[in-house]
Write an enzyme that holds these catalytic residues in place. Sequence first.
Site, PDB file in Angstrom:
ATOM      1  N   VAL A  49       0.800  -1.153  -0.241  1.00  0.00           N
ATOM      2  CA  VAL A  49       0.004   0.034  -0.181  1.00  0.00           C
ATOM      3  C   VAL A  49       0.790   1.249  -0.085  1.00  0.00           C
ATOM      4  CG1 VAL A  49      -1.834   1.199   1.303  1.00  0.00           C
ATOM      5  CG2 VAL A  49      -1.741  -1.258   1.312  1.00  0.00           C
ATOM      6  N   SER A  50       0.658   2.199  -1.022  1.00  0.00           N
ATOM      7  CA  SER A  50       1.259   3.550  -1.107  1.00  0.00           C
ATOM      8  C   SER A  50       2.996   3.195  -1.073  1.00  0.00           C
ATOM      9  CB  SER A  50       0.951   4.321   0.253  1.00  0.00           C
ATOM     10  OG  SER A  50       1.207   5.710   0.057  1.00  0.00           O
ATOM     11  N   TRP A  51       3.692   3.597   0.033  1.00  0.00           N
ATOM     12  CA  TRP A  51       4.863   3.498   0.346  1.00  0.00           C
ATOM     13  C   TRP A  51       5.519   2.019   0.234  1.00  0.00           C
ATOM     14  CZ3 TRP A  51       7.955   0.832   3.775  1.00  0.00           C
ATOM     15  CH2 TRP A  51       9.257   1.234   3.806  1.00  0.00           C
ATOM     16  N   GLY A  56       3.935  -0.112  -1.395  1.00  0.00           N
ATOM     17  CA  GLY A  56       3.659  -0.668  -2.646  1.00  0.00           C
ATOM     18  C   GLY A  56       5.182  -0.879  -3.235  1.00  0.00           C
ATOM     19  N   THR A  58      -0.310   3.071  -5.100  1.00  0.00           N
ATOM     20  CA  THR A  58       1.125   3.108  -5.053  1.00  0.00           C
ATOM     21  C   THR A  58       1.530   3.640  -6.739  1.00  0.00           C
ATOM     22  OG1 THR A  58       3.219   2.088  -4.591  1.00  0.00           O
ATOM     23  CG2 THR A  58       1.555   0.713  -5.711  1.00  0.00           C
TER      24      THR A  58
END
Length: 322
Positions: free
Chosen positions: A115-117, A119, A141
């Site tokens: 998730v996000s970072w 990813g 991401t």
Amino acid sequence: MTDNLDSGDQAESVAKSGAIEARQVAIGGQLLQVALRHGDGSAPPLLLFNGIGANWELAKPFLEALTSTTAIIFDVPGVGGSPRPLLPYRPSTLARLAAALVAELGYTEIDVAGVSWGGGIAQQFAHQYPKLCRRLVLAATAPGFTMVPASPSVLWKMATPRRYTDKGYMNRIAADIYGGSFRDDPSLIGQHAAAMHGGRSLGYLYQLLAMSGWTSLPWLWSLPQPTLVLMGRDDPLVPPINGQILTSLIPNAELRMIEDGHLFIVTRPAETAALIEAFLADASRHVEPSSPLSRLAGWVGNIVSTFGGRRDTHAQQTGRKS
């Protein structure tokens, strides 16, 4: 490995499907706070990499929404319950640490989500350990520093871990950086803030440094795993076009848009869990044995086909021949 749960009846209860067990696990001298969501054992477990500064509890709504999947998540060193390492690290370092954790837990094949970072770490893991990673899920991401960035005002608010330590500040900026449901339902901000105790100044800095100069663009074409890319349509932090970039560059990838913001995994946990579990269980999605050269050729063919199709569509709309 040390377990923070009592023995006896409580230890037996955590083994039931759906229960979440928290552990302290030592990997090569690094102590990790690990959470294990017990599933029915019918499929490989899902290893989840969380966002920057995020302790594992922030993903608890998603873990609880899973129906049958075993899931593993850990606090990155310097975040939540995992002590800070002496030195900064790179994504490849975290990938090795995660692979060692998976081995310690006794698994030889896993699915990976980020998730996000997180990813970015998930992409690195899939690239670094293709035989260990069966399928890949990338949520909200991008391909590293080569991403299409957020606005400067959003990036500035993300530059420090203040939102993890100052609940008032979090209440003021959440809608601006996360978008989606946080714009419409202020109560979600308080619920999210109440679960946060992850970000610490130096640990947060280590996470920022880890991604400094990192990009997956040179090797995304070589990822063999079937990949699901999930993006929030109203995501101020990671603009949705980044999901389109990932999907166009990963050979066996599909993009699904969610009508929410950056933290749809938290604000829409049931919907997100259902999409991911359906993808992981889809028997039609499999890796075709191929050489790196043939995967590159297939990727180039997909890109040509994609842009060729867009030109044909444009020509039909304007009444011109392509």
